[in-house]
Scaffold this motif. Structure first.
Motif, PDB file in Angstrom:
ATOM      1  N   VAL A  26       0.839  -1.202   0.000  1.00 28.59           N
ATOM      2  CA  VAL A  26       0.000   0.000   0.000  1.00 28.59           C
ATOM      3  C   VAL A  26       0.876   1.256   0.000  1.00 28.59           C
ATOM      4  O   VAL A  26       0.594   2.226  -0.708  1.00 28.59           O
ATOM      5  N   ILE A  29       2.075   1.954  -3.412  1.00 31.41           N
ATOM      6  CA  ILE A  29       1.042   2.607  -4.236  1.00 31.41           C
ATOM      7  C   ILE A  29       0.958   4.084  -3.889  1.00 31.41           C
ATOM      8  O   ILE A  29       0.903   4.954  -4.772  1.00 31.41           O
ATOM      9  N   TYR A  30       0.965   4.355  -2.588  1.00 32.73           N
ATOM     10  CA  TYR A  30       0.898   5.750  -2.139  1.00 32.73           C
ATOM     11  C   TYR A  30       2.094   6.531  -2.687  1.00 32.73           C
ATOM     12  O   TYR A  30       1.951   7.652  -3.207  1.00 32.73           O
ATOM     13  N   GLN A  48      -3.785   6.818  -7.985  1.00 25.57           N
ATOM     14  CA  GLN A  48      -2.944   6.049  -7.066  1.00 25.57           C
ATOM     15  C   GLN A  48      -3.382   6.255  -5.616  1.00 25.57           C
ATOM     16  O   GLN A  48      -3.454   5.300  -4.829  1.00 25.57           O
ATOM     17  N   ALA A  52      -4.710   3.453  -3.078  1.00 25.21           N
ATOM     18  CA  ALA A  52      -4.034   3.278  -1.784  1.00 25.21           C
ATOM     19  C   ALA A  52      -5.023   3.382  -0.642  1.00 25.21           C
ATOM     20  O   ALA A  52      -4.959   2.622   0.336  1.00 25.21           O
ATOM     21  N   CYS A  70      -4.287   9.811   2.672  1.00 24.37           N
ATOM     22  CA  CYS A  70      -5.042   9.769   1.412  1.00 24.37           C
ATOM     23  C   CYS A  70      -6.294  10.656   1.486  1.00 24.37           C
ATOM     24  O   CYS A  70      -6.619  11.365   0.521  1.00 24.37           O
TER      25      CYS A  70
END
Length: 311
Positions: A26, A29-30, A48, A52, A70
């Motif tokens: 994760v 992805i972040y 993205q 995430a 996020c």
């Protein structure tokens, strides 16, 4: 971009060994989103971060910090992309994304971004509607201004321009409603000016159609909002045609007072003087005949009438 960068700085979190592999995926992805943002690829960054977020939420407590980051970044990015669209006059895509940004901010309890999105939604719709208005596309302008009024019934500028659009299409009833809303919410001076002009147009139409009392009533209404010399003229002429000479005189006097340099000012003064004399008001007749002495057309007759009055 600097705002987003602040979110990235605290992305890494302490995790248990059991969840380390999932959390690392994760975080990657972040970080891919952060890298895309640094390269100016906002849409890719948004995608993205959204991915995430979904995967971090599935991790429960282990993904809590990434979830927080996020949720801070996503509405901010949506608004940033929408602003780019606005700069390119891409109003529809900007509006769609701003609505999503607002809803997302509400979902994430981000009051600041919710307020910013709402403000930009109104700005987007106003710019779009103004573009239609400037192009004289009144039908589409009305649609968007009505949309603005649905979002905020006290939007004085939207109400004023909505009234102008309706007036331009001949829908005076809806125009009047819109102008009254504008007047009640901070645009009184401009709205009353528009209402005065609206009723003057009604008076003109009624006079042309020989609906003389209606012409007088509309002219009076025009002057209630803002004095209009030509509205007084229409009222005076209509009253004359109805045989209401006493009623006609003050209207025509007000006309020449407000428009002393009008081409027909001396014609009206002559009418006022002659009518006043018929009604037995010699002083008023004398006052207006004296103003005509030097006029090439009305002067000789005025001098003759003054001699009779002064006998």
């Amino acid at each position: 971009m600097k705002k987003i960068a602040m979110f990235i700085a605290t992305a890494l979190v302490a995790v248990t060994v059991a969840h380390a592999q999932d959390v690392n995926a994760v975080v990657e992805i972040y970080n891919n989103g952060a890298m895309a943002l640094e390269m100016g690829e906002k849409q890719e960054a948004l995608t993205q971060f959204q991915t995430a977020l979904a995967e971090a939420e599935a991790l429960g407590e282990a993904g809590a910090e990434i979830v927080e980051q996020c949720k801070a970044a996503i509405p901010h990015l949506m608004i940033s992309i929408a602003k780019d669209d606005l700069r390119e006059n891409n109003f529809d895509s900007a509006y769609e994304l701003l609505v999503k940004a607002k809803d997302t901010a509400v979902l994430y309890d981000n009051i600041e971004k919710e307020a910013e999105a709402v403000g930009l939604i109104n700005q987007t719709l106003m710019q779009k509607a103004n573009g239609f208005l400037n192009a004289k596309d009144f039908a589409n302008a009305i649609t968007v201004y009505e949309q603005l009024m649905t979002l905020d019934p006290t939007n004085d500028k939207a109400a004023l321009r909505l009234g102008q659009c309706y007036a331009s299409t001949g829908n005076f009833d809806e125009a009047e409603k819109a102008f009254n809303v504008a007047a009640a919410n901070g645009q009184e001076k401009q709205a009353y000016k528009q209402l005065s002009n609206l009723y003057f147009k009604k008076a003109q139409a009624a006079f042309k159609a020989k609906s003389l009392q209606e012409a007088i009533d509309f002219a009076n209404k025009s002057n209630e909002y803002l004095e209009n010399a030509n509205a007084y003229k229409i009222a005076g002429l209509a009253a004359f045609e109805l045989g209401k000479k006493e009623e006609a005189l003050p209207f025509l006097e007000k006309y020449v007072e407000l428009s002393p340099n009008a081409k027909d000012a001396n014609q009206m003064k002559n009418n006022i003087a002659a009518t006043a004399l018929q009604l037995g008001d010699k002083e008023k007749a004398k006052l207006y005949f004296e103003q005509l002495i030097t006029d090439p057309k009305f002067g000789p007759g005025a001098q003759q009438m003054l001699k009779q009055i002064n006998k």
